[in-house]
Design a protein around this motif. Structure first.
Motif: not given
Length: 92
Positions: A10-15, A17-18, A63-64, A69-72
Protein backbone atom coordinates in the motif's frame (compact mmCIF):
# COMPACT_ATOMS: atom_id res chain seq x y z
CA UNK A 1 -15.70 -11.00 4.27
CA UNK A 2 -12.02 -10.49 4.94
CA UNK A 3 -10.02 -7.49 3.90
CA UNK A 4 -6.26 -7.76 3.82
CA UNK A 5 -3.96 -4.81 3.41
CA UNK A 6 -0.29 -5.30 2.85
CA UNK A 7 1.13 -2.12 4.43
CA UNK A 8 4.31 -2.22 2.35
CA UNK A 9 2.48 -2.73 -0.93
CA UNK A 10 0.00 0.00 0.00
CA UNK A 11 2.89 2.36 0.77
CA UNK A 12 4.21 1.57 -2.71
CA UNK A 13 0.86 2.51 -4.20
CA UNK A 14 0.83 5.77 -2.24
CA UNK A 15 4.38 6.56 -3.37
CA UNK A 16 3.45 5.79 -6.97
CA UNK A 17 0.42 8.09 -6.72
CA UNK A 18 2.59 10.88 -5.28
CA UNK A 19 5.13 10.48 -8.09
CA UNK A 20 2.43 10.59 -10.76
CA UNK A 21 0.77 13.70 -9.37
CA UNK A 22 4.17 15.28 -8.76
CA UNK A 23 4.79 15.27 -12.50
CA UNK A 24 1.78 17.53 -12.97
CA UNK A 25 3.06 19.93 -10.33
CA UNK A 26 6.30 20.37 -12.27
CA UNK A 27 4.52 21.80 -15.34
CA UNK A 28 5.50 25.37 -16.07
CA UNK A 29 3.41 27.93 -17.88
CA UNK A 30 6.11 30.61 -17.95
CA UNK A 31 7.13 30.00 -21.57
CA UNK A 32 3.58 30.38 -22.83
CA UNK A 33 2.93 33.48 -20.76
CA UNK A 34 6.22 35.00 -21.89
CA UNK A 35 5.26 34.37 -25.53
CA UNK A 36 2.73 37.17 -25.21
CA UNK A 37 5.59 39.67 -24.80
CA UNK A 38 6.80 38.86 -28.30
CA UNK A 39 3.48 39.09 -30.12
CA UNK A 40 0.29 41.09 -30.15
CA UNK A 41 -1.93 38.36 -31.57
CA UNK A 42 -5.28 37.93 -29.85
CA UNK A 43 -4.92 34.18 -30.24
CA UNK A 44 -1.87 34.21 -27.96
CA UNK A 45 -3.82 36.15 -25.34
CA UNK A 46 -6.59 33.56 -25.59
CA UNK A 47 -4.01 30.78 -25.29
CA UNK A 48 -2.57 32.41 -22.18
CA UNK A 49 -6.04 32.61 -20.63
CA UNK A 50 -6.53 28.90 -21.32
CA UNK A 51 -3.10 28.03 -19.94
CA UNK A 52 -3.74 30.08 -16.81
CA UNK A 53 -7.08 28.32 -16.28
CA UNK A 54 -5.38 24.97 -16.82
CA UNK A 55 -2.69 25.96 -14.31
CA UNK A 56 -5.35 26.83 -11.73
CA UNK A 57 -6.97 23.43 -12.31
CA UNK A 58 -3.63 21.68 -11.85
CA UNK A 59 -3.02 23.58 -8.63
CA UNK A 60 -6.44 22.58 -7.30
CA UNK A 61 -5.85 18.99 -8.37
CA UNK A 62 -2.48 18.99 -6.61
CA UNK A 63 -4.05 20.30 -3.41
CA UNK A 64 -6.66 17.56 -3.56
CA UNK A 65 -4.03 14.94 -4.40
CA UNK A 66 -1.85 16.02 -1.48
CA UNK A 67 -4.87 15.70 0.79
CA UNK A 68 -5.55 12.23 -0.65
CA UNK A 69 -1.95 11.18 0.01
CA UNK A 70 -2.16 12.40 3.60
CA UNK A 71 -5.40 10.47 4.08
CA UNK A 72 -3.90 7.30 2.55
CA UNK A 73 -0.84 7.54 4.76
CA UNK A 74 -3.07 8.09 7.81
CA UNK A 75 -5.19 5.09 6.84
CA UNK A 76 -2.08 2.93 6.51
CA UNK A 77 -0.77 4.03 9.91
CA UNK A 78 -4.12 3.37 11.60
CA UNK A 79 -4.40 0.00 9.91
CA UNK A 80 -0.91 -1.08 10.98
CA UNK A 81 -1.59 0.12 14.54
CA UNK A 82 -4.91 -1.77 14.66
CA UNK A 83 -3.20 -4.94 13.40
CA UNK A 84 -0.53 -4.53 16.07
CA UNK A 85 -3.15 -4.03 18.79
CA UNK A 86 -5.07 -7.11 17.63
CA UNK A 87 -1.89 -9.18 17.55
CA UNK A 88 -1.04 -8.09 21.09
CA UNK A 89 -4.55 -8.93 22.29
CA UNK A 90 -4.33 -12.40 20.75
CA UNK A 91 -0.97 -13.10 22.39
CA UNK A 92 -2.55 -12.50 25.76
Amino acid sequence: MEVYLNPDAFKGEVDSFKATTGELASLSVKDTVNANKDTILDSVSELIAIVNLFNECVEQYMALSNKDVAEMESLREKWVQKDLNLANEMDG
